[in-house]
Design an enzyme around this catalytic site. Structure first.
Site, mmCIF file in Angstrom:
data_model
loop_
_atom_site.group_PDB
_atom_site.id
_atom_site.type_symbol
_atom_site.label_atom_id
_atom_site.label_comp_id
_atom_site.label_asym_id
_atom_site.label_seq_id
_atom_site.Cartn_x
_atom_site.Cartn_y
_atom_site.Cartn_z
ATOM 1 N N ASN A 1 0.778 -1.218 0.051
ATOM 2 C CA ASN A 1 0.080 0.117 -0.258
ATOM 3 C C ASN A 1 1.011 1.351 -0.085
ATOM 4 O OD1 ASN A 1 0.571 0.848 2.902
ATOM 5 N ND2 ASN A 1 -0.438 -1.087 3.104
ATOM 6 N N ASP B 1 -4.442 -6.661 5.271
ATOM 7 C CA ASP B 1 -5.451 -7.348 5.800
ATOM 8 C C ASP B 1 -5.453 -9.017 4.960
ATOM 9 O OD1 ASP B 1 -6.638 -5.471 7.478
ATOM 10 O OD2 ASP B 1 -7.777 -4.664 6.002
ATOM 11 N N PHE C 1 -4.723 3.230 14.732
ATOM 12 C CA PHE C 1 -5.160 4.098 13.775
ATOM 13 C C PHE C 1 -6.342 3.567 12.942
ATOM 14 C CE2 PHE C 1 -2.322 8.068 13.242
ATOM 15 C CZ PHE C 1 -1.326 7.827 14.081
ATOM 16 N N LYS D 1 -13.864 -0.057 15.262
ATOM 17 C CA LYS D 1 -12.491 -0.516 15.491
ATOM 18 C C LYS D 1 -12.006 -0.479 17.104
ATOM 19 C CE LYS D 1 -11.153 -0.031 10.408
ATOM 20 N NZ LYS D 1 -10.391 0.726 9.624
ATOM 21 N N LYS E 1 -11.410 -4.020 18.861
ATOM 22 C CA LYS E 1 -10.237 -4.165 19.233
ATOM 23 C C LYS E 1 -9.689 -3.822 20.371
ATOM 24 C CE LYS E 1 -8.909 -3.688 14.244
ATOM 25 N NZ LYS E 1 -7.733 -3.659 13.313
#
Ligand code: PMT
Length: 395
Positions: free
Chosen positions: A211, A280, A324, A338, A342
């Site tokens: 990425n 991912d 992040f 998230k 998480k």
């Protein structure tokens, strides 16, 4: 112009690296600092004071007994004017004098008279640098909170190769800047693990999926944490940025490498900040040979471990976990999801579609959300400023 309003008094002592101090003066001026140079007599044998005068645009002090241009005692006025004194390059002689309280020239006397921080960049022959007397003098000064910029290894003017080469001009400017901008070491005693950069997921020996992460956000956090006194482990995917010299740097390639490095080191840390852009998915298989071109190609992907989720399961509530969230839509909803799923303390949400935010740029636009749902949206800011706002939340 981050150093506007700051005065750097630069003490130049006699060594072959004196000419590099000219670039330091020029770099500090570009950052907005007022630079006042003082030289020892031996330094003037290498470069004339007039050259430093032209570049600093200030008179250069050499002799303590010169006819004064104004009624002021020069070493005292320099000592008072300094926000920092930097000795570039520093000989074994000047280090010995300062460590032993000798004040017999403009540089050593000004250092004796100042209450400002003093930063010293040694440069000399390797055997001199390793001499136990010099090592003792450096230790004495470090114990008294004098700052040092370690020399590099390399080919020295005398022809030897080894430690003792003046640190690079960029490193010296950076260290002076950081000493001025981060006088308070409020993160001393904290150990922080930061992840940065992209992961690479190979599917043959030639190609991989990745990425656009440059690592700038994560490196800015690591650097700011170091400047504020923290011990830092930086786990980074491949980037083009030099790691900060004082970080414990671990280079990784794939998401699974990053998982291993993070999990191995997390237990010893108080805080974990995951700025890396982790893939991912990875290709299900990696071919041993280069895959030949043969019309269209389909790549089958499989899930990577979610590092942050594993951290949340193992350490949530025990350590400060900061994630992040990078999105292109529904930023706050996705970030909040998230944060909860998480088990994090904070999440830093950025929408990469906003100009000046996200990948590659030196700035970011973020909303920091805490586990109680409180949100703080920061305006467009440098990644360094964003890093400091994140670090401000660490107790
Ligand atoms: O590197 P720069 O060019 O400066 O760009 C900065 C940045 C855009 C990469 C950075 O600001 C950022 O947003 N990083 C997180 C990117 C990301 O992967 O976001 P995410 O929403 O997909 O993941 C959420 C969190 O889970 C992240 O903290 C991520 O590190 C973590 N994660 C994701 C997947 C995975 N398998 N394991 C993880 O730990």
């Amino acid at each position: 112009m981050v150093l506007k309003g700051k005065t750097v008094v630069l003490g130049v002592t006699g060594g072959i690296a004196v000419y590099k101090a000219l670039d330091v003066v020029s770099g500090l001026k570009k950052l907005g600092a007022d630079v006042k140079v003082m030289m020892t007599k031996s330094a003037t044998e290498f470069v004339s004071p007039i050259t430093f005068q032209a570049i600093s645009q200030n008179p250069v002090a050499v002799s303590m007994f010169e006819e004064p241009k104004a009624w002021e005692i020069q070493h005292i006025s320099l000592a008072k004017a300094a926000d920092i004194i930097a000795i570039i390059p520093a000989t074994a002689n000047i280090i010995g004098k300062i460590a032993n309280g000798i004040a017999d020239d403009m540089v050593s006397t000004t250092v004796m008279a100042t209450t400002a921080p003093v930063i010293i960049a040694p440069a000399m022959n390797t055997n001199m640098y390793k001499n136990p007397i010099l090592c003792r003098n450096i230790k004495t000064l470090k114990d008294l909170d004098y700052l040092f910029i370690n020399p590099d290894c390399g080919r020295l003017a005398c022809g030897d190769t080894g430690e003792g080469k003046l640190a690079s001009v960029d490193t010296i400017i950076d260290e002076i800047r950081n000493a001025l901008l981060y006088p308070v070491k409020d993160l001393k005693g904290k150990k922080i693990l930061v992840t940065a950069g992209p992961t690479q997921e190979a599917f043959d020996p030639v190609r991989y999926i990745t990425n656009h992460s440059s690592g700038k956000m994560g490196y800015a956090i690591a650097k700011a944490a170091l400047c504020r006194g923290a011990e830092v482990i930086l786990v980074s995917g491949k980037t083009n940025i030099l790691p900060p010299p004082n970080a414990n740097f671990i280079s990784v390639t794939s998401a699974r490498d990053m998982y291993d490095a993070v999990m191995e080191n997390a237990e010893s840390c108080d805080v974990i900040i995951k700025a890396a852009a982790v893939a991912d998915y990875r290709p299900e298989t990696i071919s041993d040979e280069k895959i030949k071109k043969n019309g269209n190609m389909t790549l089958s992907l499989t899930s990577n471990p979610d590092i942050l989720k594993s951290l949340g399961e193992k350490f949530g509530g025990r350590k400060t976990l900061i994630g992040f969230c990078m999105e292109t839509q529904d930023l706050i909803e996705n970030a909040t999801h998230k944060l909860k799923s998480k088990n994090l303390d904070f999440i830093v949400a950025n929408n990469i579609k906003n100009e000046g935010a996200g990948f590659g740029v030196d700035t970011n636009i973020v909303t920091i959300i805490d586990k109680n749902g409180e949100k703080n949206t920061l305006p467009l800011s440098s990644k360094e400023d964003v890093a400091n706002k994140i670090l401000d939340r660490i107790k």
